[in-house]
Design a protein around this motif. Structure first.
Motif, PDB file in Angstrom:
ATOM      1  N   ALA A 215       0.833  -1.214   0.000  1.00 23.56           N
ATOM      2  CA  ALA A 215       0.000   0.000   0.000  1.00 23.56           C
ATOM      3  C   ALA A 215       0.860   1.254   0.000  1.00 23.56           C
ATOM      4  O   ALA A 215       0.524   2.253  -0.655  1.00 23.56           O
ATOM      5  CB  ALA A 215      -0.930  -0.002   1.213  1.00 23.56           C
ATOM      6  N   VAL A 216       1.973   1.226   0.740  1.00 21.48           N
ATOM      7  CA  VAL A 216       2.874   2.382   0.808  1.00 21.48           C
ATOM      8  C   VAL A 216       3.584   2.577  -0.518  1.00 21.48           C
ATOM      9  O   VAL A 216       3.625   3.679  -1.080  1.00 21.48           O
ATOM     10  CB  VAL A 216       3.900   2.216   1.946  1.00 21.48           C
ATOM     11  N   GLN A 217       4.168   1.491  -1.015  1.00 15.46           N
ATOM     12  CA  GLN A 217       4.912   1.580  -2.274  1.00 15.46           C
ATOM     13  C   GLN A 217       3.990   1.942  -3.430  1.00 15.46           C
ATOM     14  O   GLN A 217       4.367   2.710  -4.313  1.00 15.46           O
ATOM     15  CB  GLN A 217       5.621   0.244  -2.532  1.00 15.46           C
ATOM     16  N   GLY A 218       2.762   1.403  -3.403  1.00 16.45           N
ATOM     17  CA  GLY A 218       1.805   1.716  -4.463  1.00 16.45           C
ATOM     18  C   GLY A 218       1.362   3.166  -4.424  1.00 16.45           C
ATOM     19  O   GLY A 218       1.217   3.812  -5.468  1.00 16.45           O
ATOM     20  N   TRP A 219       1.153   3.695  -3.192  1.00 15.17           N
ATOM     21  CA  TRP A 219       0.776   5.102  -3.049  1.00 15.17           C
ATOM     22  C   TRP A 219       1.843   6.009  -3.660  1.00 15.17           C
ATOM     23  O   TRP A 219       1.543   6.941  -4.410  1.00 15.17           O
ATOM     24  CB  TRP A 219       0.579   5.424  -1.568  1.00 15.17           C
ATOM     25  N   ALA A 220       3.113   5.728  -3.337  1.00 14.83           N
ATOM     26  CA  ALA A 220       4.195   6.563  -3.852  1.00 14.83           C
ATOM     27  C   ALA A 220       4.346   6.409  -5.361  1.00 14.83           C
ATOM     28  O   ALA A 220       4.504   7.399  -6.095  1.00 14.83           O
ATOM     29  CB  ALA A 220       5.502   6.211  -3.154  1.00 14.83           C
ATOM     30  N   ARG A 223       2.132   8.400  -7.680  1.00 15.46           N
ATOM     31  CA  ARG A 223       2.332   9.842  -7.720  1.00 15.46           C
ATOM     32  C   ARG A 223       3.508  10.269  -8.596  1.00 15.46           C
ATOM     33  O   ARG A 223       3.753  11.464  -8.770  1.00 15.46           O
ATOM     34  CB  ARG A 223       2.503  10.380  -6.292  1.00 15.46           C
ATOM     35  N   ILE A 224       4.207   9.325  -9.152  1.00 13.95           N
ATOM     36  CA  ILE A 224       5.327   9.646 -10.038  1.00 13.95           C
ATOM     37  C   ILE A 224       4.770  10.124 -11.381  1.00 13.95           C
ATOM     38  O   ILE A 224       3.988   9.416 -12.019  1.00 13.95           O
ATOM     39  CB  ILE A 224       6.226   8.419 -10.249  1.00 13.95           C
ATOM     40  N   PRO A 225       5.127  11.323 -11.813  1.00 18.33           N
ATOM     41  CA  PRO A 225       4.616  11.809 -13.097  1.00 18.33           C
ATOM     42  C   PRO A 225       5.082  10.930 -14.242  1.00 18.33           C
ATOM     43  O   PRO A 225       6.151  10.299 -14.177  1.00 18.33           O
ATOM     44  CB  PRO A 225       5.215  13.221 -13.219  1.00 18.33           C
ATOM     45  N   ALA A 226       4.271  10.866 -15.301  1.00 16.79           N
ATOM     46  CA  ALA A 226       4.715  10.190 -16.512  1.00 16.79           C
ATOM     47  C   ALA A 226       5.989  10.855 -17.003  1.00 16.79           C
ATOM     48  O   ALA A 226       6.165  12.068 -16.856  1.00 16.79           O
ATOM     49  CB  ALA A 226       3.627  10.270 -17.584  1.00 16.79           C
ATOM     50  N   GLN A 227       6.885  10.085 -17.569  1.00 17.48           N
ATOM     51  CA  GLN A 227       8.203  10.615 -17.944  1.00 17.48           C
ATOM     52  C   GLN A 227       8.066  11.856 -18.813  1.00 17.48           C
ATOM     53  O   GLN A 227       7.404  11.850 -19.839  1.00 17.48           O
ATOM     54  CB  GLN A 227       9.007   9.556 -18.686  1.00 17.48           C
ATOM     55  N   GLY A 228       8.696  12.958 -18.332  1.00 20.27           N
ATOM     56  CA  GLY A 228       8.710  14.201 -19.094  1.00 20.27           C
ATOM     57  C   GLY A 228       7.469  15.052 -18.946  1.00 20.27           C
ATOM     58  O   GLY A 228       7.377  16.103 -19.542  1.00 20.27           O
TER      59      GLY A 228
END
Length: 239
Positions: A215-220, A223-228
């Motif tokens: 759940a923690v790793q999935g939450w983070a 939130r990572i933007p698509a590359q660029g």
């Protein structure tokens, strides 16, 4: 518990504790405290370890001296404690489960800082050995004008250095002392470790047993933007 305050939100900065959160060093503090007390002919009192957890090492040295009825030994015990801890952490630097992965993910969507009660050189050495130092824009520790946890100073300073209001920042903490500091500063808080029954539980927005929980790793990761496509992608791996 108000986990939705974390799960439905993307922080503008993430501030990590070090001992017991990023690095598996709390056991070294326990071992160092016990060793020093025994060297002075004392056995740690029941509950002492939990009392001392997360305290600045000078406060811990004072607590040690008071616990054995020898306040005049405060400086001596404090120096011995720090020396024994440094020996142990240098010999056995280990990251906490899931911590490196969470740091690498979080660095892609927010500036990162460390707020610790440890001496600066100990924190930076641990992070260097773990290969994590480059992800952190700032490392904040107590000094002449910055009070240690449970005061909110290190978290207030870390938020300011990251350029955000505390209410827009997330703290990741494992100790009651640290959670008190982060909550008092106005940050939202992920508490890490066995869920307590006391006040620390109420202060943390989301309590997880380990940072490696899906759940923690999935939450983070979500939130990572698509590359660029966002500002977080530009600085990936350069902090």
């Amino acid at each position: 518990m108000t986990a939705h305050r974390i799960l439905s939100w993307t922080p503008a900065a993430v501030v990590f504790d070090c001992d017991g959160t990023l690095m598996d060093t709390e056991r070294h503090w326990v071992d160092a405290r016990d060793t020093v007390l025994r060297e002075y002919g004392h056995v740690p009192a029941p509950g002492f370890s939990e009392q001392a957890r997360g305290l600045h090492y000078t406060a811990c040295g004072r607590l040690m001296a008071e616990s054995v009825g020898r306040p005049e030994l405060t400086e001596e015990l404090t120096a011995a404690l720090l020396d024994r801890f440094r020996q142990r952490v240098t010999a056995h630097p280990t990251t906490m489960p899931g911590a490196p992965e969470l740091v690498r993910s979080a660095a892609q969507f927010a500036p990162l800082a460390v707020a610790s009660n440890c001496p600066l050189e100990v924190v930076e050495s641990c992070l260097d050995v773990a290969g994590l130092r480059r992800y952190f824009d700032h490392v904040v520790v107590p000094d002449a004008t910055t009070r240690p946890k449970p005061y909110p100073d290190v978290y207030l300073t870390a938020s300011r250095l990251c350029g955000v209001e505390p209410a827009r920042a997330l703290a990741v903490e494992d100790s009651h002392c640290g959670i008190q500091a982060a909550a008092a500063a106005g940050l939202r808080v992920i508490g890490v470790g066995p869920r307590p029954a006391g006040p620390a539980d109420a202060l943390a927005d989301w309590w997880v047993r380990s940072l490696e929980e899906p759940a923690v790793q999935g939450w983070a990761g979500a939130r990572i933007p698509a590359q660029g496509s966002g500002p977080g992608a530009a600085g990936n791996g350069t902090r």
